[in-house]
Design a protein around this motif. Structure first.
Motif, PDB file in Angstrom:
ATOM      1  N   UNK A  68      53.007  36.775  52.699  1.00  0.00           N
ATOM      2  CA  UNK A  68      51.796  35.941  52.652  1.00  0.00           C
ATOM      3  C   UNK A  68      50.689  36.657  51.889  1.00  0.00           C
ATOM      4  N   UNK A  69      50.506  37.959  52.172  1.00  0.00           N
ATOM      5  CA  UNK A  69      49.436  38.704  51.524  1.00  0.00           C
ATOM      6  C   UNK A  69      49.684  38.833  50.024  1.00  0.00           C
ATOM      7  N   UNK A  70      50.951  38.983  49.627  1.00  0.00           N
ATOM      8  CA  UNK A  70      51.234  39.072  48.188  1.00  0.00           C
ATOM      9  C   UNK A  70      50.974  37.733  47.495  1.00  0.00           C
ATOM     10  N   UNK A  71      51.320  36.635  48.171  1.00  0.00           N
ATOM     11  CA  UNK A  71      51.058  35.311  47.601  1.00  0.00           C
ATOM     12  C   UNK A  71      49.565  35.088  47.393  1.00  0.00           C
ATOM     13  N   UNK A  72      48.770  35.438  48.421  1.00  0.00           N
ATOM     14  CA  UNK A  72      47.322  35.277  48.329  1.00  0.00           C
ATOM     15  C   UNK A  72      46.746  36.180  47.251  1.00  0.00           C
ATOM     16  N   UNK A 104      54.080  33.940  40.366  1.00  0.00           N
ATOM     17  CA  UNK A 104      53.974  34.274  41.787  1.00  0.00           C
ATOM     18  C   UNK A 104      54.532  33.141  42.647  1.00  0.00           C
ATOM     19  N   UNK A 105      54.445  31.891  42.130  1.00  0.00           N
ATOM     20  CA  UNK A 105      55.064  30.762  42.847  1.00  0.00           C
ATOM     21  C   UNK A 105      56.579  30.927  42.929  1.00  0.00           C
ATOM     22  N   UNK A 106      57.195  31.266  41.779  1.00  0.00           N
ATOM     23  CA  UNK A 106      58.656  31.433  41.767  1.00  0.00           C
ATOM     24  C   UNK A 106      59.069  32.604  42.646  1.00  0.00           C
ATOM     25  N   UNK A 107      58.311  33.709  42.569  1.00  0.00           N
ATOM     26  CA  UNK A 107      58.634  34.868  43.387  1.00  0.00           C
ATOM     27  C   UNK A 107      58.496  34.593  44.866  1.00  0.00           C
ATOM     28  N   UNK A 108      57.438  33.831  45.244  1.00  0.00           N
ATOM     29  CA  UNK A 108      57.234  33.530  46.666  1.00  0.00           C
ATOM     30  C   UNK A 108      58.344  32.619  47.177  1.00  0.00           C
ATOM     31  N   UNK A 109      58.786  31.647  46.357  1.00  0.00           N
ATOM     32  CA  UNK A 109      59.882  30.769  46.798  1.00  0.00           C
ATOM     33  C   UNK A 109      61.173  31.553  46.997  1.00  0.00           C
ATOM     34  N   UNK A 110      61.463  32.461  46.039  1.00  0.00           N
ATOM     35  CA  UNK A 110      62.702  33.235  46.146  1.00  0.00           C
ATOM     36  C   UNK A 110      62.670  34.148  47.365  1.00  0.00           C
TER      37      UNK A 110
ATOM     38  N   UNK B  37      48.520  32.611  57.566  1.00  0.00           N
ATOM     39  CA  UNK B  37      48.938  31.752  56.448  1.00  0.00           C
ATOM     40  C   UNK B  37      48.025  30.546  56.336  1.00  0.00           C
ATOM     41  N   UNK B  38      47.703  29.955  57.484  1.00  0.00           N
ATOM     42  CA  UNK B  38      46.876  28.758  57.525  1.00  0.00           C
ATOM     43  C   UNK B  38      45.480  29.051  57.000  1.00  0.00           C
ATOM     44  N   UNK B  39      44.881  30.158  57.474  1.00  0.00           N
ATOM     45  CA  UNK B  39      43.521  30.483  57.040  1.00  0.00           C
ATOM     46  C   UNK B  39      43.494  30.863  55.573  1.00  0.00           C
ATOM     47  N   UNK B  40      44.360  31.805  55.197  1.00  0.00           N
ATOM     48  CA  UNK B  40      44.260  32.386  53.870  1.00  0.00           C
ATOM     49  C   UNK B  40      44.638  31.395  52.789  1.00  0.00           C
ATOM     50  N   UNK B  41      45.686  30.599  52.996  1.00  0.00           N
ATOM     51  CA  UNK B  41      46.131  29.721  51.917  1.00  0.00           C
ATOM     52  C   UNK B  41      45.092  28.650  51.590  1.00  0.00           C
ATOM     53  N   UNK B  42      44.565  28.011  52.630  1.00  0.00           N
ATOM     54  CA  UNK B  42      43.607  26.931  52.335  1.00  0.00           C
ATOM     55  C   UNK B  42      42.326  27.469  51.729  1.00  0.00           C
ATOM     56  N   UNK B  43      41.771  28.534  52.330  1.00  0.00           N
ATOM     57  CA  UNK B  43      40.507  29.065  51.821  1.00  0.00           C
ATOM     58  C   UNK B  43      40.657  29.605  50.410  1.00  0.00           C
ATOM     59  N   UNK B  44      41.722  30.365  50.151  1.00  0.00           N
ATOM     60  CA  UNK B  44      41.834  31.015  48.848  1.00  0.00           C
ATOM     61  C   UNK B  44      42.187  30.007  47.763  1.00  0.00           C
ATOM     62  N   UNK B  45      42.963  28.974  48.098  1.00  0.00           N
ATOM     63  CA  UNK B  45      43.261  27.946  47.097  1.00  0.00           C
ATOM     64  C   UNK B  45      41.996  27.195  46.693  1.00  0.00           C
ATOM     65  N   UNK B  78      51.166  24.529  43.227  1.00  0.00           N
ATOM     66  CA  UNK B  78      52.104  25.562  43.650  1.00  0.00           C
ATOM     67  C   UNK B  78      51.731  26.229  44.964  1.00  0.00           C
ATOM     68  N   UNK B  79      50.448  26.389  45.275  1.00  0.00           N
ATOM     69  CA  UNK B  79      50.078  27.190  46.453  1.00  0.00           C
ATOM     70  C   UNK B  79      50.517  26.551  47.777  1.00  0.00           C
ATOM     71  N   UNK B  80      50.346  25.221  48.012  1.00  0.00           N
ATOM     72  CA  UNK B  80      50.833  24.677  49.286  1.00  0.00           C
ATOM     73  C   UNK B  80      52.347  24.701  49.413  1.00  0.00           C
ATOM     74  N   UNK B  81      53.047  24.551  48.293  1.00  0.00           N
ATOM     75  CA  UNK B  81      54.518  24.559  48.362  1.00  0.00           C
ATOM     76  C   UNK B  81      55.023  25.936  48.757  1.00  0.00           C
ATOM     77  N   UNK B  82      54.447  26.975  48.147  1.00  0.00           N
ATOM     78  CA  UNK B  82      54.906  28.327  48.493  1.00  0.00           C
ATOM     79  C   UNK B  82      54.510  28.684  49.922  1.00  0.00           C
ATOM     80  N   UNK B  83      53.336  28.211  50.381  1.00  0.00           N
ATOM     81  CA  UNK B  83      52.924  28.493  51.762  1.00  0.00           C
ATOM     82  C   UNK B  83      53.858  27.809  52.753  1.00  0.00           C
ATOM     83  N   UNK B  84      54.259  26.567  52.444  1.00  0.00           N
ATOM     84  CA  UNK B  84      55.186  25.845  53.313  1.00  0.00           C
ATOM     85  C   UNK B  84      56.545  26.535  53.355  1.00  0.00           C
ATOM     86  N   UNK B  85      56.988  27.026  52.190  1.00  0.00           N
ATOM     87  CA  UNK B  85      58.282  27.712  52.150  1.00  0.00           C
ATOM     88  C   UNK B  85      58.231  29.000  52.951  1.00  0.00           C
TER      89      UNK B  85
END
Lengths: 122, 134
Positions: A68-72, A104-110, B37-45, B78-85
């Motif tokens: 999560x932190x790497x994605x952010x 980073x999207x592709x990496x996070x999915x993988x 995940x919930x806090x960081x993804x929404x705020x940072x996106x 891309x950000x919500x999809x990766x967070x959901x995954x």
């Protein structure tokens, strides 16, 4: 091993801070120089947010926290690229941002699929 | 000389940077993978999209401005999809929720689905036998 990783991260952070203190980012070179201080302060706040993300990467109790932190952190780098593009007046920084977002999207999915326990070609 | 569009762009960039900082503060302070995940993804996106929109307003309708809008589109897609995954992978990997959590709807749904499939598998050998008899 954990102590070694902490020492390595601390050395890298201190090196980055010293490098930024000696060579500040060249954000006041463009023709629009009247908001250079604003862009520089915004860049430093984004850098502080990135340091918080790196703290979570180092400290995270599970591997999902680190993921999560790497994605952010990737999304924060896109914002930094936009600030660089505005401060220097050179628009190819935004290309770096677009590429970084997709990579980073592709990496996070993988990595999420690997975390789930399934093979990558499923 | 500062005109009105630059001021609006600076307001967008300041708000976006504040959202980024508070999202990363939530990433550090909250107790659980899913809360973080919930806090960081929404705020940072939202914060990064706001920074890119301010960049688009200040740079203007040139190549950089249109590419900033394209970058907003990519980040929003891309950000919500990766967070959901990541959340699905973490839940399936068996990472437990925080002990103060009150609801876990995904595991309830999975339990109901597994019970339904189990019932279908129990009923399944009965039907071919009746077909073979007829």
């Amino acid at each position: 091993m954990r102590t070694l990783s902490w020492v390595l991260g601390a050395v890298i952070l201190v090196a980055v801070v010293c490098w930024l203190a000696v060579y500040p980012p060249p954000l006041d070179l463009g023709p629009e120089a009247h908001y250079a201080a604003f862009v520089t302060s915004a860049f430093y706040i984004l850098l502080l947010a990135g340091v918080l993300c790196l703290f979570r990467v180092l400290r995270g109790p599970t591997s999902a926290d680190r993921l999560v932190a790497l994605d952010i952190f990737g999304v924060l780098i896109v914002g930094c690229c936009a600030l660089f593009a505005m401060g220097t007046g050179q628009s190819w920084y935004i290309d770096i941002g677009i590429t970084w977002a997709l990579m980073s999207f592709i990496g996070a999915l993988a990595l999420a699929k690997y975390l789930e326990g399934r093979p990558l070609d499923d | 000389m500062i005109d009105f569009v630059h001021v609006v762009g600076m307001v967008f960039i300041g708000g976006g940077v504040a959202f980024d900082l508070f999202g990363c503060l939530g990433l550090v302070r909250l107790p659980d993978v899913y809360n973080r995940l919930q806090a960081a993804t929404k705020c940072v996106t939202l914060g990064t999209c706001s920074v890119l929109l301010g960049t688009c307003l200040i740079v203007g309708p040139s190549g950089g401005g249109w590419r900033a809008l394209l970058c907003i589109l990519f980040v929003v897609l891309t950000a919500p999809v990766s967070a959901h995954a990541i959340a699905r992978g973490a839940h399936r990997a068996g990472i437990r929720l925080w002990e103060g959590s009150v609801s876990d709807a995904y595991s309830e749904d999975r339990d109901a689905l597994n019970a339904k499939q189990q019932a279908r598998n129990d009923n399944a050998p009965a039907t071919p036998q009746t077909e073979t008899r007829t």
